[in-house]
Scaffold this motif. Structure first.
Motif, PDB file in Angstrom:
ATOM      1  N   TYR A  33       0.808  -1.233   0.000  1.00  0.00           N
ATOM      2  CA  TYR A  33       0.000   0.000   0.000  1.00  0.00           C
ATOM      3  C   TYR A  33       0.834   1.271   0.000  1.00  0.00           C
ATOM      4  O   TYR A  33       0.472   2.238  -0.636  1.00  0.00           O
ATOM      5  CB  TYR A  33      -0.997   0.071   1.170  1.00  0.00           C
ATOM      6  CG  TYR A  33      -1.679  -1.237   1.472  1.00  0.00           C
ATOM      7  CD1 TYR A  33      -2.049  -2.105   0.446  1.00  0.00           C
ATOM      8  CD2 TYR A  33      -1.934  -1.651   2.767  1.00  0.00           C
ATOM      9  CE1 TYR A  33      -2.654  -3.314   0.693  1.00  0.00           C
ATOM     10  CE2 TYR A  33      -2.553  -2.864   3.027  1.00  0.00           C
ATOM     11  CZ  TYR A  33      -2.893  -3.690   1.986  1.00  0.00           C
ATOM     12  OH  TYR A  33      -3.467  -4.883   2.234  1.00  0.00           O
ATOM     13  N   GLN A  73      -6.018  -0.713   1.969  1.00  0.00           N
ATOM     14  CA  GLN A  73      -6.029  -1.069   0.566  1.00  0.00           C
ATOM     15  C   GLN A  73      -6.921  -0.110  -0.241  1.00  0.00           C
ATOM     16  O   GLN A  73      -6.576   0.354  -1.312  1.00  0.00           O
ATOM     17  CB  GLN A  73      -6.551  -2.505   0.468  1.00  0.00           C
ATOM     18  CG  GLN A  73      -6.871  -2.968  -0.888  1.00  0.00           C
ATOM     19  CD  GLN A  73      -5.623  -3.085  -1.703  1.00  0.00           C
ATOM     20  OE1 GLN A  73      -4.802  -3.931  -1.444  1.00  0.00           O
ATOM     21  NE2 GLN A  73      -5.466  -2.202  -2.662  1.00  0.00           N
ATOM     22  N   PRO A  79      -1.786  -6.235  -5.195  1.00  0.00           N
ATOM     23  CA  PRO A  79      -2.211  -5.475  -4.022  1.00  0.00           C
ATOM     24  C   PRO A  79      -3.083  -6.271  -3.054  1.00  0.00           C
ATOM     25  O   PRO A  79      -3.292  -5.835  -1.933  1.00  0.00           O
ATOM     26  CB  PRO A  79      -3.016  -4.317  -4.624  1.00  0.00           C
ATOM     27  CG  PRO A  79      -3.530  -4.852  -5.912  1.00  0.00           C
ATOM     28  CD  PRO A  79      -2.531  -5.852  -6.400  1.00  0.00           C
ATOM     29  N   LEU A  80      -3.567  -7.420  -3.482  1.00  0.00           N
ATOM     30  CA  LEU A  80      -4.509  -8.130  -2.604  1.00  0.00           C
ATOM     31  C   LEU A  80      -3.847  -9.240  -1.800  1.00  0.00           C
ATOM     32  O   LEU A  80      -4.504  -9.934  -1.041  1.00  0.00           O
ATOM     33  CB  LEU A  80      -5.662  -8.712  -3.446  1.00  0.00           C
ATOM     34  CG  LEU A  80      -6.364  -7.720  -4.367  1.00  0.00           C
ATOM     35  CD1 LEU A  80      -7.494  -8.397  -5.119  1.00  0.00           C
ATOM     36  CD2 LEU A  80      -6.907  -6.547  -3.578  1.00  0.00           C
TER      37      LEU A  80
END
Lengths: 257, 367
Positions: free
Chosen positions: B88, B144, B164-165
């Protein structure tokens, strides 16, 4: 039960051993008696004497001057060093960082003598200049380590994120890195200040007779016996150092993500 | 279909670190409004490609174009692309609103504009009530979303996502996948997403680029790469698959071939050309296999015979492992049949395995 008591007693005596001398010193600085062993009533006479001692005051002023300038320069240089360690990849980075620790653990005597040898080889007159250089050398590794350890708690991606969002390198530095590093930078400055103010050994080697600083002045005063005004002086210095270290620790405690 | 604009183009891009080639002569085009995913195992160069588009890495060879402009030497802060980082990379000393406003402030937009834009962006990611919080006071999923809003608010040409996950738990991850897809479609934004998770890639993307060791193995819609993999790597990386070896016996008619596979003579269909004597690999997806007990169907003509050695109840499906008489293991995944309530196998039960005709993939057996 007895075991617990014994444990407590050991703990207490260790702390007593460590702190009683300081407590005695502080108490005696308020003692009216001229000979420090007898309590003659509370008095600030030694503090007044301190202020009127121009030789001592001059030394104190010199000490503060050296402490302020050396810690400012060391913080600037060390802060930049910490930033490069954080931001850039370069060869032997770990070696550079490790070398700071070598400097931190090297005995003051060694540092003092080696600096003296350097200065005399360069034919530099001993005084403010040499003392300043020595104190910068003394503080630099501490500053770098303090600032770097704070920065390394943040993902290097925050700079990239700032750059990605349209900030130039210098704006990213100003808007993101500096605010993040600020508490550590301030703490590092305070730490350098106390390091410089308290240092006797290195200073002993690298300053000349024309430029006397407080710790050395005290050192020469007590050679003729500890007078109560030295107690007062030490109490002031102790309180100041304690306050600075306390503040710097508070700054460093700030939460991180 | 209307001709869409190319937003990002990479032409013959190469990248090496210390003499180690990470990306080999890569050509890639991303269309406007497209959700493109770079999929591959770690170290396949997908993140490097993303970082080259963002401007953090310089391509050793080749050109990168953004909106038709060559940007090889444009620094990251002058590129109209934004990245959502794996961790992040929120600014910890700023509030959520300040984080989101950062890009707009860099553009020196008027204060009032920044305020409304930030508000809109936070509403989009459902964080409007968190504007005054610091990132550390938010959960991983919320952080996020802030990262997403911070990039979205600038309306870049293309948004880049670097896995990003990964840090989210399974359920939150599924939720974010749906939300991302939804956002991308409502905003008609262009997304380039990097992941090593094939399920994620298939469920979100318009197009998937499967990569291995700095090279593109296949580009296509999720359906194309799943149902019609171009090679063994793609087939085995995307979803589970059974791979059988065989030899072509004859070509009875175009697009058909008769082959000896695991000691059984079968007929396969394939658009690829083969000649008798060719070594082949036959790929069968577990869900395309049909298992019958010998008791129910004694005829094993054109089917693989074996016995059940493992079974796993998966809720919606029953997964069983069949050890063929040739020594090869097959994984079959069958849905429960409502008409057959006792649907189950005994361990060590003799069975034969067939497959849904024409769903097999036949590839030449080349390294």
């Amino acid at each position: 039960m007895g075991k617990i008591l014994l444990k407590r007693a050991v703990l207490f005596s260790v702390y007593a051993f460590l702190y009683i001398p300081i407590v005695v010193l502080v108490v005696l600085s308020f003692n009216q008696a001229k000979f420090s062993t007898r309590w003659d009533g509370f008095s600030l006479v030694w503090y007044a004497r301190l202020i009127n001692n121009s030789l001592l005051m001059e030394a104190a002023l010199n000490s503060v001057l050296v402490a302020v300038s050396s810690s400012t320069i060391a913080t600037l240089l060390g802060g930049l060093g910490a930033f490069s360690l954080y931001r850039y990849q370069f060869t032997a980075k770990r070696a550079y960082y490790g070398a700071l620790y070598v400097l931190m653990i090297s005995p003051d005597v060694v540092m003092g003598i080696s600096l003296l040898a350097l200065f005399s080889a360069l034919r530099m007159p001993l005084g403010f200049g040499t003392l300043l250089l020595a104190h910068i050398t003394l503080s630099l590794p501490f500053v770098t380590v303090v600032v770097y350890s704070r920065l390394s708690g943040f993902s290097p991606n925050v700079i990239e994120a700032a750059r990605d969002l349209g900030a130039s390198e210098s704006r990213a530095l100003r808007l993101v890195v500096l605010p993040l590093a600020a508490p550590a930078v301030l703490a590092a400055w305070l730490l350098s200040f106390t390091l410089s103010l308290d240092d006797v050994i290195i200073s002993f080697f690298v300053t000349g007779p024309a430029f006397e600083i407080l710790p050395l002045r005290i050192y020469s005063m007590v050679r003729l016996g500890v007078k109560p005004d030295v107690n007062a002086l030490c109490t002031v210095m102790f309180t100041l150092s304690l306050a600075l270290v306390f503040i710097s620790q508070l700054l460093l405690k700030e939460e991180r993500i | 279909m209307e001709q869409r604009k190319t937003v990002v183009a990479l032409q013959g891009v190469e990248k090496a670190y210390d003499g180690h080639q990470v990306v080999h002569g890569l050509d890639l085009e991303v269309q406007e409004g497209e959700f493109l995913t770079l999929l591959g195992p770690s170290g396949c160069g997908k993140t490097t490609i993303l970082r080259m588009i963002a401007g953090f890495e310089h391509p050793g060879k080749g050109d990168i174009f953004l909106g038709g402009q060559r940007v090889n030497d444009v620094p990251p802060h002058k590129r109209d692309v934004h990245m959502v980082f794996q961790n992040y990379a929120l600014f910890p000393h700023m509030t959520v609103a300040q984080n989101v406003a950062f890009g707009l402030k860099m553009k020196r937009l008027p204060k009032a504009v920044i305020e409304t834009e930030v508000e809109n962006a936070l509403r989009l990611v459902k964080l409007e009530s968190f504007a005054g919080r610091k990132p550390r006071q938010l959960s991983g999923g919320q952080q996020q979303r802030v990262a997403l809003a911070r990039a979205l608010v600038n309306k870049p040409l293309v948004l880049l996502f670097d896995e990003p996950l990964n840090a989210l738990d399974y359920r939150l991850r599924k939720e974010m996948q749906r939300e991302l897809r939804h956002l991308q479609q409502t905003l008609k934004a262009t997304f380039v997403f990097v992941t090593h998770d094939q399920e994620e890639a298939l469920s979100m993307s318009d197009r998937v680029v499967v990569m291995r060791e700095g090279r593109v193995e296949q580009t296509g819609t999720p359906r194309q790469v799943y149902e019609d993999p171009e090679n063994l790597f793609v087939a085995s990386f995307i979803g589970e698959t059974n791979v059988l070896s065989g030899k072509v016996l004859e070509i009875p008619e175009p697009n058909k071939l008769k082959a000896l596979v695991e000691g059984v003579v079968c007929v396969f269909s394939s658009k690829r050309r083969f000649s008798p004597g060719d070594s082949i690999k036959v790929l069968l997806r577990p869900e395309d296999l049909r298992v019958e007990t010998l008791a129910a169907k004694p005829d094993t003509e054109g089917r693989f015979a074996g016995r059940i050695v493992e079974k796993n109840y998966k809720g919606a499906t029953l997964d069983s492992v069949i050890l063929l008489d040739s020594g090869v293991r097959l994984l079959a995944s069958e849905f429960f049949d409502e008409e057959d309530e006792d649907f189950d196998y005994q361990l060590e039960e003799r069975v034969s395995v067939g497959w849904v005709g024409t769903w097999e993939v036949v590839l030449p057996d080349a390294p």
